[in-house]
Design an enzyme around this catalytic site. Structure first.
Site, PDB file in Angstrom:
ATOM      1  N   CYS A   1     -21.575  12.542 -33.185  1.00 57.36           N
ATOM      2  CA  CYS A   1     -22.025  11.335 -32.168  1.00 57.36           C
ATOM      3  C   CYS A   1     -23.442  10.959 -32.366  1.00 57.36           C
ATOM      4  O   CYS A   1     -23.892  10.050 -32.114  1.00 57.36           O
ATOM      5  CB  CYS A   1     -22.257  12.093 -30.806  1.00 57.36           C
ATOM      6  SG  CYS A   1     -23.175  13.660 -31.060  1.00 57.36           S
TER       7      CYS A   1
HETATM    8  C1  LIG Z   1     -20.663  16.656 -32.469  1.00 59.99           C
HETATM    9  S1  LIG Z   1     -20.433  18.174 -33.670  1.00 59.99           S
HETATM   10  C2  LIG Z   1     -19.043  19.078 -32.726  1.00 59.99           C
HETATM   11  C3  LIG Z   1     -19.302  20.178 -32.363  1.00 59.99           C
HETATM   12  C4  LIG Z   1     -18.437  21.171 -31.847  1.00 59.99           C
HETATM   13  N1  LIG Z   1     -17.493  20.557 -30.827  1.00 59.99           N
HETATM   14  C5  LIG Z   1     -19.025  22.343 -31.339  1.00 59.99           C
HETATM   15  O1  LIG Z   1     -18.802  22.893 -30.194  1.00 59.99           O
HETATM   16  O2  LIG Z   1     -20.050  23.015 -32.100  1.00 59.99           O
HETATM   17  C6  LIG Z   1     -19.547  17.246 -35.057  1.00 59.99           C
HETATM   18  C7  LIG Z   1     -19.131  18.102 -35.963  1.00 59.99           C
HETATM   19  O3  LIG Z   1     -18.297  17.220 -36.975  1.00 59.99           O
HETATM   20  C8  LIG Z   1     -19.046  17.837 -38.353  1.00 59.99           C
HETATM   21  N2  LIG Z   1     -18.464  16.713 -39.105  1.00 59.99           N
HETATM   22  C9  LIG Z   1     -19.053  15.731 -39.532  1.00 59.99           C
HETATM   23  N3  LIG Z   1     -18.361  14.672 -40.311  1.00 59.99           N
HETATM   24  C10 LIG Z   1     -17.416  15.444 -40.595  1.00 59.99           C
HETATM   25  C11 LIG Z   1     -16.410  15.150 -41.525  1.00 59.99           C
HETATM   26  N4  LIG Z   1     -16.114  14.086 -42.284  1.00 59.99           N
HETATM   27  N5  LIG Z   1     -15.176  16.024 -41.557  1.00 59.99           N
HETATM   28  C12 LIG Z   1     -15.324  17.116 -40.895  1.00 59.99           C
HETATM   29  N6  LIG Z   1     -16.381  17.519 -39.946  1.00 59.99           N
HETATM   30  C13 LIG Z   1     -17.497  16.779 -39.829  1.00 59.99           C
HETATM   31  C14 LIG Z   1     -20.363  18.063 -38.190  1.00 59.99           C
HETATM   32  O4  LIG Z   1     -20.640  18.819 -39.186  1.00 59.99           O
HETATM   33  C15 LIG Z   1     -20.388  18.883 -37.002  1.00 59.99           C
HETATM   34  O5  LIG Z   1     -20.293  20.001 -36.742  1.00 59.99           O
END
Ligand SMILES: C[S@@+](CC[C@H](N)C(=O)[O-])C[C@H]1O[C@@H](n2cnc3c(N)ncnc32)[C@H](O)[C@@H]1O
Length: 356
Positions: free
Chosen positions: A88
């Protein structure tokens, strides 16, 4: 008979969705963990320890997943529901609110590609509230339309919900997008999930979850920074109150000692006092005042206490833990939304089955 709902936890972080579904009890359906996707190493390590039992497929980067646009990618194990709290930064207040123009905002398109390719029966997605202010609400409308039209089409519900209305003492808003594939129900009209009285929750206020024992002195505001953190500049809006019974939204960068009007600080008078709902009068110049500890952060987001032990065992620094906690989805909020949505979906599917 209980129906198995296999879930794919995409952008899994430390498992807000996973912990949420573990709390749900139903005699009609049961959740089964089939796969997860997470690119960040610390999050992966915590998630593996806290959330993975048995044969759960692990995928690193979402860009490696097989879709129509990436036919050589990794095929995800069969799943019925997609959970995704997509990154986000590009949508939040602290980012530049660029939305889809920012490459991180474009991760939303990978969700669409997955829905198009795997056509799961359901999805529950979540993001920061601020997306509805981007392009005057235009971005949110575009997202909704795309989610309704993708694949064979979905019936979509979008709700803007506050964690403190669903069992956690934190003013954290999230937008949820809940979808059911159009062929499964004839229609589904839903009001937002019913609120929960915080007084009945495990932690009705921050006071109830603050550690009463001695904590690492590193959590106390350093003497040299007190003035900057605790004084409100004339040109700043908002209150600088500390000792909030309902916490401000946790931030991923809380190790950086933000000003008190942006973060959560507590005085020893409040922590060790006996009045959870009343802010004590505090000697701002001299009294010990501290930020929340990682354990308190996990609690504020609804995670079990064992998360603090797991992170410690894994040697994850405080600042890395605050990042994981600040990015997480509040577990109680996830549980309320998913249970309410699935209960209604099952009611509606039964009506279709019985020709009502
Ligand atoms: C907003 S957080 C979601 C957190 C999750 N819902 C929780 O309860 O902890 C978004 C997550 O997406 C991961 N992320 C970012 N880019 C990504 C990618 N290209 N592939 C997989 N995961 C990714 C980040 O590392 C982060 O942990």
């Amino acid at each position: 008979m209980t129906e198995e709902i296999r879930y794919f936890d995409c952008f899994a972080g430390i498992g807000g969705f996973h912990c949420g579904v573990q709390r749900i009890k139903s005699n009609r359906y049961e959740f089964f963990h089939t796969a997860y996707c997470e690119v960040e190493k610390n999050a992966q390590m915590v998630y593996e320890k806290a959330c993975c039992i048995g044969d759960v497929q692990k995928i690193g980067d979402v860009k490696d997943i097989r879709t129509h646009k990436n036919p050589d990618g990794v095929l995800v194990n069969d799943f019925d529901i997609l959970f995704a709290g997509f990154p986000c930064q590009s949508f939040s207040n602290v980012g530049y609110r660029k939305g889809f123009d920012d490459p991180r905002g474009q991760l939303f398109f990978y969700i669409l590609d997955m829905l198009d390719f795997y056509k799961p029966k359901y999805f529950v997605l979540e993001n920061v509230q601020k997306i509805h202010t981007i392009k005057g609400g235009g971005l949110l409308d575009e997202m909704k339309k795309a989610l309704q039209d993708i694949g064979t089409g979905y019936i979509l519900h979008t709700w803007d919900l506050l964690a403190s209305d669903y069992g956690l003492p934190q003013k954290r808003n999230r937008i949820f997008f809940c979808g059911i594939r159009k062929d499964l129900v004839s229609e589904l009209h839903l009001a937002p999930p019913p609120k929960i009285d915080l007084k009945t929750a495990k932690y009705p206020t921050t006071w109830h979850l603050l550690e009463k024992c001695e904590v690492d002195p590193k959590h106390y505001i350093p003497t040299g920074s007190r003035k900057t953190i605790l004084t409100k500049p004339d040109n700043w809006q908002g209150d600088v109150n500390i000792d909030n019974p309902i916490a401000r939204p946790l931030t991923a960068t809380m190790s950086k000692w933000h000003r008190a009007n942006q973060d959560n600080y507590f005085s020893d008078s409040y922590i060790h006092g006996t009045e959870p709902y009343v802010r004590p009068s505090v000697d701002i110049e001299n009294e010990p005042i501290r930020r929340i500890t990682p354990l308190e952060g996990y609690r504020l987001q609804g995670f079990p206490d064992e998360y603090a032990d797991i992170a410690k065992e894994l040697g994850i620094s405080y600042s890395a833990q605050y990042k994981l906690i600040g990015n997480a989805l509040p577990v109680d909020l996830a549980a309320s939304v998913i249970k309410y949505f699935m209960d209604n979906v099952f009611d509606s599917m039964e009506e279709v089955k019985h020709g009502k």
